[in-house]
Design an enzyme around this catalytic site. Sequence first.
Site, PDB file in Angstrom:
ATOM      1  N   LYS A  60      26.746  50.190  27.593  1.00 27.47           N
ATOM      2  CA  LYS A  60      26.937  49.665  28.949  1.00 27.47           C
ATOM      3  C   LYS A  60      26.062  50.469  29.906  1.00 27.47           C
ATOM      4  O   LYS A  60      26.218  51.690  30.015  1.00 27.47           O
ATOM      5  CB  LYS A  60      28.402  49.817  29.380  1.00 27.47           C
ATOM      6  CG  LYS A  60      28.633  49.391  30.838  1.00 27.47           C
ATOM      7  CD  LYS A  60      30.095  49.421  31.237  1.00 27.47           C
ATOM      8  CE  LYS A  60      30.299  49.197  32.733  1.00 27.47           C
ATOM      9  NZ  LYS A  60      29.984  47.861  33.213  1.00 27.47           N
ATOM     10  N   HIS A  67      24.375  38.840  40.956  1.00 30.81           N
ATOM     11  CA  HIS A  67      24.070  40.280  40.891  1.00 30.81           C
ATOM     12  C   HIS A  67      22.580  40.564  40.626  1.00 30.81           C
ATOM     13  O   HIS A  67      21.968  41.372  41.318  1.00 30.81           O
ATOM     14  CB  HIS A  67      24.878  40.960  39.779  1.00 30.81           C
ATOM     15  CG  HIS A  67      26.371  40.775  39.907  1.00 30.81           C
ATOM     16  ND1 HIS A  67      27.017  40.743  41.114  1.00 30.81           N
ATOM     17  CD2 HIS A  67      27.339  40.630  38.971  1.00 30.81           C
ATOM     18  CE1 HIS A  67      28.326  40.588  40.909  1.00 30.81           C
ATOM     19  NE2 HIS A  67      28.539  40.503  39.619  1.00 30.81           N
ATOM     20  N   ARG A 118      50.765  31.359  42.112  1.00 32.39           N
ATOM     21  CA  ARG A 118      51.846  30.401  41.845  1.00 32.39           C
ATOM     22  C   ARG A 118      53.039  31.031  41.143  1.00 32.39           C
ATOM     23  O   ARG A 118      54.163  30.588  41.307  1.00 32.39           O
ATOM     24  CB  ARG A 118      51.312  29.250  40.965  1.00 32.39           C
ATOM     25  CG  ARG A 118      50.424  28.299  41.731  1.00 32.39           C
ATOM     26  CD  ARG A 118      49.757  27.345  40.804  1.00 32.39           C
ATOM     27  NE  ARG A 118      48.968  28.061  39.800  1.00 32.39           N
ATOM     28  CZ  ARG A 118      48.180  27.499  38.901  1.00 32.39           C
ATOM     29  NH1 ARG A 118      48.082  26.189  38.867  1.00 32.39           N
ATOM     30  NH2 ARG A 118      47.491  28.210  38.049  1.00 32.39           N
ATOM     31  N   ASP A 164      27.290  33.622  35.971  1.00 33.44           N
ATOM     32  CA  ASP A 164      28.191  34.752  36.182  1.00 33.44           C
ATOM     33  C   ASP A 164      27.438  35.981  36.708  1.00 33.44           C
ATOM     34  O   ASP A 164      27.977  36.732  37.522  1.00 33.44           O
ATOM     35  CB  ASP A 164      28.883  35.093  34.846  1.00 33.44           C
ATOM     36  CG  ASP A 164      29.952  36.159  35.007  1.00 33.44           C
ATOM     37  OD1 ASP A 164      30.793  36.014  35.915  1.00 33.44           O
ATOM     38  OD2 ASP A 164      29.965  37.132  34.220  1.00 33.44           O
ATOM     39  N   GLU A 178      26.265  45.077  29.133  1.00 30.19           N
ATOM     40  CA  GLU A 178      27.693  45.355  29.014  1.00 30.19           C
ATOM     41  C   GLU A 178      28.088  45.443  27.545  1.00 30.19           C
ATOM     42  O   GLU A 178      27.493  44.753  26.704  1.00 30.19           O
ATOM     43  CB  GLU A 178      28.505  44.232  29.646  1.00 30.19           C
ATOM     44  CG  GLU A 178      28.260  44.030  31.122  1.00 30.19           C
ATOM     45  CD  GLU A 178      29.266  43.045  31.700  1.00 30.19           C
ATOM     46  OE1 GLU A 178      30.397  43.466  31.970  1.00 30.19           O
ATOM     47  OE2 GLU A 178      28.924  41.866  31.857  1.00 30.19           O
TER      48      GLU A 178
HETATM   49  N1  LIG Z   1      37.620  39.355  37.171  1.00 33.61           N
HETATM   50  C1  LIG Z   1      36.487  39.915  37.582  1.00 33.61           C
HETATM   51  O1  LIG Z   1      36.098  41.015  37.158  1.00 33.61           O
HETATM   52  C2  LIG Z   1      35.648  39.217  38.583  1.00 33.61           C
HETATM   53  C3  LIG Z   1      36.006  37.989  39.102  1.00 33.61           C
HETATM   54  N2  LIG Z   1      35.240  37.391  40.060  1.00 33.61           N
HETATM   55  C4  LIG Z   1      35.633  36.109  40.648  1.00 33.61           C
HETATM   56  O2  LIG Z   1      36.911  36.250  41.249  1.00 33.61           O
HETATM   57  C5  LIG Z   1      37.623  35.050  41.130  1.00 33.61           C
HETATM   58  C6  LIG Z   1      38.941  35.324  40.413  1.00 33.61           C
HETATM   59  O3  LIG Z   1      38.657  35.786  39.111  1.00 33.61           O
HETATM   60  P1  LIG Z   1      39.770  36.365  38.147  1.00 33.61           P
HETATM   61  O4  LIG Z   1      40.680  37.280  38.873  1.00 33.61           O
HETATM   62  O5  LIG Z   1      39.046  36.892  36.968  1.00 33.61           O
HETATM   63  O6  LIG Z   1      40.569  35.039  37.735  1.00 33.61           O
HETATM   64  P2  LIG Z   1      42.007  34.921  37.084  1.00 33.61           P
HETATM   65  O7  LIG Z   1      42.038  33.637  36.368  1.00 33.61           O
HETATM   66  O8  LIG Z   1      42.397  36.166  36.376  1.00 33.61           O
HETATM   67  O9  LIG Z   1      42.968  34.818  38.366  1.00 33.61           O
HETATM   68  C7  LIG Z   1      43.099  33.654  39.138  1.00 33.61           C
HETATM   69  C8  LIG Z   1      44.218  33.865  40.140  1.00 33.61           C
HETATM   70  O10 LIG Z   1      44.336  32.675  40.916  1.00 33.61           O
HETATM   71  C9  LIG Z   1      45.718  32.249  40.893  1.00 33.61           C
HETATM   72  N3  LIG Z   1      45.756  30.799  41.021  1.00 33.61           N
HETATM   73  C10 LIG Z   1      45.175  29.879  40.207  1.00 33.61           C
HETATM   74  N4  LIG Z   1      45.447  28.629  40.643  1.00 33.61           N
HETATM   75  C11 LIG Z   1      46.206  28.782  41.757  1.00 33.61           C
HETATM   76  C12 LIG Z   1      46.809  27.868  42.639  1.00 33.61           C
HETATM   77  N5  LIG Z   1      46.674  26.547  42.505  1.00 33.61           N
HETATM   78  N6  LIG Z   1      47.522  28.359  43.662  1.00 33.61           N
HETATM   79  C13 LIG Z   1      47.684  29.682  43.826  1.00 33.61           C
HETATM   80  N7  LIG Z   1      47.112  30.598  43.036  1.00 33.61           N
HETATM   81  C14 LIG Z   1      46.397  30.146  41.997  1.00 33.61           C
HETATM   82  C15 LIG Z   1      46.244  32.747  39.551  1.00 33.61           C
HETATM   83  O11 LIG Z   1      47.635  32.903  39.523  1.00 33.61           O
HETATM   84  P3  LIG Z   1      48.648  31.750  39.065  1.00 33.61           P
HETATM   85  O12 LIG Z   1      48.050  31.112  37.845  1.00 33.61           O
HETATM   86  O13 LIG Z   1      49.941  32.448  38.862  1.00 33.61           O
HETATM   87  O14 LIG Z   1      48.715  30.812  40.205  1.00 33.61           O
HETATM   88  C16 LIG Z   1      45.583  34.127  39.525  1.00 33.61           C
HETATM   89  O15 LIG Z   1      46.290  35.018  40.334  1.00 33.61           O
HETATM   90  C17 LIG Z   1      36.721  34.071  40.387  1.00 33.61           C
HETATM   91  O16 LIG Z   1      36.011  33.313  41.335  1.00 33.61           O
HETATM   92  C18 LIG Z   1      35.774  34.984  39.639  1.00 33.61           C
HETATM   93  O17 LIG Z   1      34.544  34.371  39.390  1.00 33.61           O
HETATM   94  C19 LIG Z   1      34.116  38.004  40.547  1.00 33.61           C
HETATM   95  C20 LIG Z   1      33.711  39.221  40.072  1.00 33.61           C
HETATM   96  C21 LIG Z   1      34.402  39.915  39.021  1.00 33.61           C
HETATM   97  O1  LIG Z   2      30.907  39.913  38.412  1.00 39.18           O
HETATM   98  C1  LIG Z   2      31.012  40.311  37.271  1.00 39.18           C
HETATM   99  O2  LIG Z   2      30.689  41.586  36.995  1.00 39.18           O
HETATM  100  C2  LIG Z   2      31.170  42.222  35.834  1.00 39.18           C
HETATM  101  C3  LIG Z   2      30.303  43.464  35.645  1.00 39.18           C
HETATM  102  O3  LIG Z   2      30.489  44.311  36.735  1.00 39.18           O
HETATM  103  P1  LIG Z   2      30.277  45.894  36.584  1.00 39.18           P
HETATM  104  O4  LIG Z   2      30.502  46.413  37.958  1.00 39.18           O
HETATM  105  O5  LIG Z   2      31.278  46.367  35.575  1.00 39.18           O
HETATM  106  O6  LIG Z   2      28.876  46.091  36.095  1.00 39.18           O
HETATM  107  C4  LIG Z   2      31.100  41.326  34.624  1.00 39.18           C
HETATM  108  O7  LIG Z   2      31.746  41.933  33.526  1.00 39.18           O
HETATM  109  C5  LIG Z   2      31.784  40.014  34.932  1.00 39.18           C
HETATM  110  O8  LIG Z   2      31.621  39.118  33.833  1.00 39.18           O
HETATM  111  C6  LIG Z   2      31.212  39.375  36.169  1.00 39.18           C
HETATM  112  O9  LIG Z   2      32.019  38.260  36.559  1.00 39.18           O
END
Ligand SMILES: NC(=O)C1=CN([C@@H]2O[C@H](COP(=O)(O)OP(=O)(O)OC[C@H]3O[C@@H](n4cnc5c(N)ncnc54)[C@H](OP(=O)(O)O)[C@@H]3O)[C@@H](O)[C@H]2O)C=CC1
Ligand SMILES: O=C1O[C@H](COP(=O)(O)O)[C@@H](O)[C@H](O)[C@H]1O
Length: 480
Positions: free
Chosen positions: A341, A236, A45, A231, A212
């Site tokens: 970790k 995993h 967004r 999570d 971790e």
């Molecule tokens: N971060 C990680 O290490 C991991 C994350 N995941 C999964 O990946 C997914 C994303 O996680 P993560 O990156 O941490 O989340 P974040 O909250 O950091 O990012 C969410 C993203 O979605 C966008 N977003 C939210 N609402 C909207 C909307 N209505 N329209 C368009 N874009 C939107 C946000 O941007 P904006 O607000 O500008 O719209 C942002 O780019 C989750 O399902 C999480 O469980 C899985 C494994 C590891």
């Molecule tokens: O999916 C996730 O994984 C990370 C851990 O991943 P790793 O590859 O660094 O072991 C975890 O930190 C996170 O909470 C979870 O959403």
Amino acid sequence: MTTLCDMLVFGGTGDLALHKLLPALFHLHRDGRLHPKMRILALARNALDRQRYLALAERHCRAQVARADFSSEAWRSFSERLDYFAMDVSQSADFGRLARYLGPDQGCGRVHYLATAPHLFEDIAAHLAIAGLAGPQSRIVLEKPIGHSLESARAINAAIGKVFDESQVFRIDHYLGKETVQNLMALRFANALFEPIWRAGHIDHVQISVCETLGVENRGAYYDRSGAMRDMVQNHLLQLLCLVAMEAPVRFDAEAVRNEKVKILEALQPISGLDVRDKTVRGQYSAGKIGGQEVPAYYFEKNVDNDSDTETFVAIKAEIDNWRWAGVPFYLRTGKRLARKYSEIVIQFKPVPHRLFADGEANCLLIRLQPEERISLQLMAKTPGKGMRLEPVELDLNLAQAFSRQRRWDAYERLLLDVIEGDSTLFMRRDEVEAAWRWVDPILEGWHEYYQSPRPYAAGTAGPEQAHSLLELHGRQWHD
Ligand SMILES: NC(=O)C1=CN([C@@H]2O[C@H](COP(=O)(O)OP(=O)(O)OC[C@H]3O[C@@H](n4cnc5c(N)ncnc54)[C@H](OP(=O)(O)O)[C@@H]3O)[C@@H](O)[C@H]2O)C=CC1
Ligand SMILES: O=C1O[C@H](COP(=O)(O)O)[C@@H](O)[C@H](O)[C@H]1O
């Protein structure tokens, strides 16, 4: 080089996209693995223009990619593929704008990578269909966790299934992209040595630990609604358990591998009601020290409720009710803000049936996923000199050293290439995800029903004391 397709990264400004997906795509580009015409469009967004997004992406890629692998020249050529489009995925009209912006596809379809919270998945799929962006050549990648419970996972899967055929859906679990995880399959199914002893008759128990040192970082809002169970365990840890426990698939292809994994998930002995007290431990970190630095308690983290009872640690004694594994506990453990970790699988064999020597320990096979990738078999050997003094020695297979001339790929690199190539072997099928929730939900309910509030553990320790008792009660201990 791979097939031509464009990739749309929904959630392109998020933690996952900036820390994992873009660096992985950068590496693939640098290694010449992406089709020269492939375009990458990040969407969120935030009203950024392309230049500001490129600056944001470059800053993160520089920080994530090893210095030796990053150059301004490589970044410049990678950034030519990269673009940004501001939109709200909850607004159908924005998808009309998106379709006009994209124009006709390049003939090979598009990959829609949903790096957003799962509650947006249903809207995104429906809006893609209305905008004509979900043709038969397109693919959709769903990040874990899929939903919050069995019911919500079913609703997401059903909504996705209305738009995309199962063969177009890639449910990602990045643990399956880790080299040593795939090596576990090589170890089991490419070596005749282990198969005869890979069963209850010879194995005392299995441990799977994903520990971790990180806390919840900037993800407090998401994590506080999820906790370690949703999570990490639901995806995993259960995927690792499946790879240790499954039967050999008839072929190394998506259907055969996933059929075997589902059988394991369906054979998991349910843990419900009062069982949660004996077979599970929940924990939450309190203030402590990590690497000499003071860190706050979980409930003082950003965007976390200060009376939160979300678990940041889980230990479970799981059992698999089938012929191969009856009576063999699989101890699962994961937590944030622990002392070190590392992720590892330990196969603890039974002791020799008749003891000849004064010293002696049962053999154990250690599969270390990170930080180092190694597989090591602990055997008993005689120490040099007079008498029969025995000590454990390690038969060590250091995978990073054995293949030292090849750069170790990050899990996302491997999995993104698989998506582009349409290979779903290392992705979760719908029934797998639902079977995992079917086992996890009663534990969550049991915790709720019997007020199993999380046991505190100081950050920088090995987790709550009760996690040790889970094994000690049966004369076992964690392999620390
Ligand atoms: N971060 C990680 O290490 C991991 C994350 N995941 C999964 O990946 C997914 C994303 O996680 P993560 O990156 O941490 O989340 P974040 O909250 O950091 O990012 C969410 C993203 O979605 C966008 N977003 C939210 N609402 C909207 C909307 N209505 N329209 C368009 N874009 C939107 C946000 O941007 P904006 O607000 O500008 O719209 C942002 O780019 C989750 O399902 C999480 O469980 C899985 C494994 C590891
Ligand atoms: O999916 C996730 O994984 C990370 C851990 O991943 P790793 O590859 O660094 O072991 C975890 O930190 C996170 O909470 C979870 O959403």
